[in-house]
Enzyme design. Structure first.
Site, PDB file in Angstrom:
ATOM      1  N   GLU A   1       0.845  -1.201   0.000  1.00 50.77           N
ATOM      2  CA  GLU A   1       0.000   0.000   0.000  1.00 50.77           C
ATOM      3  C   GLU A   1       0.879   1.249   0.000  1.00 50.77           C
ATOM      4  O   GLU A   1       1.997   1.232   0.505  1.00 50.77           O
ATOM      5  CB  GLU A   1      -0.880   0.029   1.260  1.00 50.77           C
ATOM      6  CG  GLU A   1      -2.268  -0.531   1.073  1.00 50.77           C
ATOM      7  CD  GLU A   1      -3.188   0.379   0.240  1.00 50.77           C
ATOM      8  OE1 GLU A   1      -2.708   1.227  -0.517  1.00 50.77           O
ATOM      9  OE2 GLU A   1      -4.405   0.204   0.366  1.00 50.77           O
ATOM     10  N   ASP A   2       0.343   2.322  -0.545  1.00 52.64           N
ATOM     11  CA  ASP A   2       1.030   3.607  -0.418  1.00 52.64           C
ATOM     12  C   ASP A   2       0.754   4.228   0.948  1.00 52.64           C
ATOM     13  O   ASP A   2       1.640   4.786   1.571  1.00 52.64           O
ATOM     14  CB  ASP A   2       0.615   4.572  -1.548  1.00 52.64           C
ATOM     15  CG  ASP A   2      -0.894   4.703  -1.677  1.00 52.64           C
ATOM     16  OD1 ASP A   2      -1.615   3.728  -1.376  1.00 52.64           O
ATOM     17  OD2 ASP A   2      -1.367   5.775  -2.082  1.00 52.64           O
TER      18      ASP A   2
ATOM     19  N   ASP B   1      -4.653   4.709   6.143  1.00 48.49           N
ATOM     20  CA  ASP B   1      -5.241   5.879   6.798  1.00 48.49           C
ATOM     21  C   ASP B   1      -6.187   5.361   7.883  1.00 48.49           C
ATOM     22  O   ASP B   1      -5.753   5.037   8.991  1.00 48.49           O
ATOM     23  CB  ASP B   1      -5.978   6.658   5.690  1.00 48.49           C
ATOM     24  CG  ASP B   1      -6.225   8.102   6.041  1.00 48.49           C
ATOM     25  OD1 ASP B   1      -6.800   8.355   7.095  1.00 48.49           O
ATOM     26  OD2 ASP B   1      -5.853   8.980   5.250  1.00 48.49           O
TER      27      ASP B   1
ATOM     28  N   PHE C   1      -3.210  15.663   4.955  1.00 48.44           N
ATOM     29  CA  PHE C   1      -3.525  15.140   3.623  1.00 48.44           C
ATOM     30  C   PHE C   1      -2.272  15.235   2.769  1.00 48.44           C
ATOM     31  O   PHE C   1      -1.754  16.328   2.527  1.00 48.44           O
ATOM     32  CB  PHE C   1      -4.686  15.905   2.977  1.00 48.44           C
ATOM     33  CG  PHE C   1      -5.197  15.192   1.763  1.00 48.44           C
ATOM     34  CD1 PHE C   1      -6.161  14.197   1.879  1.00 48.44           C
ATOM     35  CD2 PHE C   1      -4.667  15.469   0.509  1.00 48.44           C
ATOM     36  CE1 PHE C   1      -6.604  13.500   0.760  1.00 48.44           C
ATOM     37  CE2 PHE C   1      -5.104  14.776  -0.612  1.00 48.44           C
ATOM     38  CZ  PHE C   1      -6.071  13.791  -0.483  1.00 48.44           C
TER      39      PHE C   1
ATOM     40  N   ARG D   1       0.454  12.473  -8.443  1.00 42.28           N
ATOM     41  CA  ARG D   1       1.014  11.123  -8.240  1.00 42.28           C
ATOM     42  C   ARG D   1       2.471  11.058  -8.691  1.00 42.28           C
ATOM     43  O   ARG D   1       3.249  10.250  -8.218  1.00 42.28           O
ATOM     44  CB  ARG D   1       0.210  10.079  -9.031  1.00 42.28           C
ATOM     45  CG  ARG D   1      -1.220   9.885  -8.555  1.00 42.28           C
ATOM     46  CD  ARG D   1      -1.805   8.625  -9.181  1.00 42.28           C
ATOM     47  NE  ARG D   1      -3.262   8.586  -9.111  1.00 42.28           N
ATOM     48  CZ  ARG D   1      -3.963   8.125  -8.075  1.00 42.28           C
ATOM     49  NH1 ARG D   1      -3.349   7.692  -7.009  1.00 42.28           N
ATOM     50  NH2 ARG D   1      -5.285   8.101  -8.108  1.00 42.28           N
TER      51      ARG D   1
END
Ligand code: PRP
Length: 174
Positions: free
Chosen positions: A94-95, A98, A147, A160
């Site tokens: 995963e990046d 959260d 964020f 990205r």
């Protein structure tokens, strides 16, 4: 406005360390990396090149955020695995984790397919945002509840391609 949080050099160094940790745990065994699109496409590309050995890569796509900054609370699987993971050593890539909603849902689904082992690697983790607690085996960086974009992470599909991770600061609130 973008405020850099983690440089390209820091990401590169930590990705090498995570690859070494994974190889320490699995030795020379075959690995199936499952990258959760779209955000993890850059991290998995770098991670798999540092891993060496017998590595397969597969992709799934989910979406809970759409173009918004907060999760809708519902995980949609838009593309499932092509690989049969039964008996395989799986590392989910995963990046960012959260709330943990996406991964907890995916892990629940994949455990039923009887992998030999299933571990989780994420470049970023926001522990203060976690509503679905889970064990994360490899964490690149823990970050505060901000964020962030770059190195695969987006806002409305933008940013990205940044080589670093940055906080996206709302100009109006800055
Ligand atoms: C992001 C990210 C994770 C998920 C993490 O994906 O890549 O998959 O959200 O959030 P959670 O822990 O709160 O579930 P997103 O749905 O934004 O899709 P994208 O990767 O295509 O941008």
């Amino acid at each position: 406005m973008l405020q850099q949080l983690i440089s390209a050099e820091e990401i590169e160094a930590r990705t090498r360390e995570i690859a070494a940790e994974i190889r320490r745990d699995f030795g020379d065994e075959e690995l199936v990396l499952i990258a959760v699109l779209k955000g993890s496409f850059i991290f998995v590309a770098d991670l798999c090149r540092h891993l060496g050995g017998d590595v397969k890569v597969d992709f799934v796509q989910t979406s809970s955020y759409g173009a918004e900054k907060s999760s809708s609370g519902v995980v949609q699987i838009r593309k499932d695995l092509d690989t049969n993971i039964e008996g395989k050593n799986v590392v989910v890539v995963e990046d960012i984790i959260d709330t943990g909603l996406t991964l907890s849902h995916l892990l629940q689904v994949w455990q039923t397919r009887k992998p030999k082992a299933i571990k989780v690697a994420t470049l970023l983790s926001k522990p203060a945002a976690r509503t679905h607690p889970m064990n994360v085996d490899y964490i690149g960086f823990e970050i505060p509840k901000k964020f962030v974009v770059g190195y695969g992470l987006d806002h409305g599909d933008r940013y990205r391609n940044l080589p670093f991770v940055a906080e996206l600061v709302d100009e109006a609130s800055a």
